[in-house]
Design a protein around this motif. Sequence first.
Motif: not given
Lengths: 314, 657
Positions: A161-166, A171-176
Amino acid sequence: MLRSVGRRLLLSVPLLLGVTFLTFLLEALTPGNEALAILGTSADPQQVAALSKRLGLNLPFYVQYWHWLDGVIHGHLGNSAVTGVPVATTLNSHLAVTLWLIGGALVMSAVIGITFGVISALRGGVLGRIVDVVSLGGLAIPTFWLGYLLVLLVAVKLRWLPAVGYVSIGSSLGGWARSLVLPVFTLGVGGVALVAKQTRDAMLDVLSREFIRSLRAWGLASRSIVLKHAMRAALPNVVTLMGLYVVSLLLGTAVVETVFALPGLGSEVVLATSQHDLRVIDGASLYFTLIVVVVFTAADLLTAWLNPRIRSGR
Amino acid sequence: MAVELRAGTAVSVRERSTLVRFLWHPGAAFSVGFLALVVVAALAAPVLPLHNPIVEYYPHLFQGPGSASFPLGTDDLGRDLLSRMVYGARTTLLGVGEALAVFLALGVPLGLVSGFVGGALDSLVMWVADLSYSTPQIVVVLAILSIYSQNETAAMLAVGVLGSFGLTRIVRGSTIAVKNEQYVAAARVSGLSWGRITVRHVLPRIAGPIIVQASLFSSLALLFQTGLEFLGLATHPPAPSWGSMIAEAAQFIVRDPWMIVPPGAIIALTITALGLLGDRVRDVYAERWAPGGVVALGRTRERHQAAPAVVAPSRAAEEDPTSGEAAVRTPALLEVAGLAVVLESRRAEIPVVENVSFELEKRGALGMVGESGCGKTMTVSALLGLLPSGARRRAGSILFDGEALHHYGEKELSRTRGSKIGLISQEPVASLDPNFTVGSQVAEVVRRHRGLSRAEARSVTLELLDMVRLPDPSRVYRRYPHELSGGMAQRVAIAASLAGRPKLLVADEPTTALDVTTQAEIIALLRSLQDELGLSIILISHNWGLVANLCDRVVVMYAGQVVEMGTTVDVFTAPRHPYTAGLLASDPHLVSRADRLRALPGSVPEIGQWPEGCHFAPRCPYAIQACIDAPIAEQRVGAGHAVRCIQHERLVLERPA
């Protein structure tokens, strides 16, 4: 039912006024601070005085409060002393992250916490012991420490998973979703422990009540007795606790937003605190208190709905 | 004054054992030891052989743990982590201490005053407490920190103030509870001032809850304090604190993950210690103040451990006094033999039912009488496998309609309940689930036993409600228990008990909570149900009139034993046990006011304090040395009439004609 909501709303108005007034009162104890914050500590005293006058900072604080309240009713929360951007604009853009975090933590602590609590109430054996240990640990581990450990393990070492950030939901359901998994988990662990403890205590209390003995004597299956009857009687306690839990979550959101670099209300208000940006703090106190009011009202509605004595309108 | 004195000495006698018991526990010993270590180390930091926490030992950057000069390693600037942790404790614990001091200084007095004074002041305090619960602490604290930059003292004082209302509420609750207790009321009457009552009676009583709350609050304050430190809002770098150490370590988490371990671990351990401490205090406190607490039972443990073992074998071999008559009666539906129930505490078994045997024939009605605490409810609970937690059937057989219930596990017993044996209890309203309509509760039982559809179950339920003579069943169906009178609730409970068509209905004081008219109606209902459905009934009651009205046989119990049993007529007209005679003489329903002087003196001995000989001997006017020396066996005194008394002849002789 209406009565209990009415009572809550009656308590909410003094709460909103009280908290925001308290904020103003505290700020008023050191006049000139805000002008200093804008101009920097090395500013010319004359300039500071002039700016204070222009911003209305020389007025008695209750007059300032009245002006602020008047603005709130018209949707204006003033401008940030540091950036000059309207406070409402700044806070609105940060609200979503915080609400997702709080909502996620609530759902997680309800689902896992209640499950753990019921298991712990029914089983004395190894499983019960494990749940007890997890509950104790969940309360003891500081949020920020857990957050960094998870970042290190899941994001840095395993790269799952990504360490930081939103990533915004638009913009992207999966990314969210991926950007919220670790923060929500970090924030929710304490809640799981709290809810599990409360659920266990409430279940043990209910299971010793007379009607549980009757239901057993009538021959009902223990699954129905525990999951339908005992659970239903224990839930109001758990719901009340979850309302209180949200109040304590607010500091947690600030911490988690800082750890995971999320643009939420908490990290914004922490920034404003270190910059002496008082209008942002005033606005945030309003937002935070509103969140609490909404959650408490919802908790009251749910408790009232669960209790036939209140529901049937007596 | 006498009352007050007794309460006082009781507390001081228990004091020492409570403290010992408190520490005699791995969790408590760990937490007290650990917290003491942390506090002492923090206080003594300047005299301990530690490095200066802010000196940078330049070449030793990111040094891992284990070296002699830096046991926990160094940070990114080469500062000693152990030293920073110990010095950091000074900052962190100071903040927690400040918050805790305010928490206690405000919460305790406010709660005491609010509880004692009551009225408008109390309402105001509770209103403010409600407000404070909903106040987001972070808002207030951040507002303070935005003014008083980095001033953790101001912030933590505010945390203490906001938290104190939670304590106020708890202290107030306990104060009100203690205030209403008899010994405090007595102390008040005897002229003791509120101040002295508070110090002598109230504070010792609420000390436990206060310590629990204080430990809970301390861990919250610690999380708050370290959270503010972490966010950089409460400390001045480079001075160390636990929270700021984590923030510093976080910047280098990929390069040196170790750095974040010591400060996180110390916070987690401290909070765990506080949590364990609070839990332990709560547990010890709950034991100590529980009604008829374990302490009281514990003292007499040794004496009673041996008693049942001596008694049981001789009784088991004893001749069943009713067996001679078995041939002339209809076969028994229920045969209980040698039933023994014990309460299990951690180290001992305390008997609550000893060697109880009785029979009940088909369509028969058996009355069980005796004062509260004699084991009647325990006996019938054992039949149904409904013993409370901590109680266990230690011996005895239960044959019901050819089935050996004493061999059944929980699963089979749960199938027996409701379908073979039904139970109705003392508190009709409390015995129904308050959160569901009574109709849906009964329908659920119907579905469980008869496997019907929802609609069918509904119509069967309405029939049942009609059968127990409830007017307008379809309206009652939709009612919640709190909307019913006690009599109606008891009828619903009877309907639910009969939903599985049991052969035996156990009624445990079904009318105690009801008024006299309703009592008679419920007994009449049971009687007609017995006829209509061919039920057998066990009726537990204090009321001889009701027993005489419904039952053909009676069992009299005293302190866990059957002391007399026989036909209702025999027991009524010719009681052979002094206890039975005393009970009959003191029943307000049977005797005139003047006769009531003959009422039983004294009371049933507490569980765990039963005499070794005849349990009734201390209260018995006929007791002789032999009654006290050894357990008394049952003796047959007539057809189907047995009594546990060696003096029963004297009772017959002395009875006024």
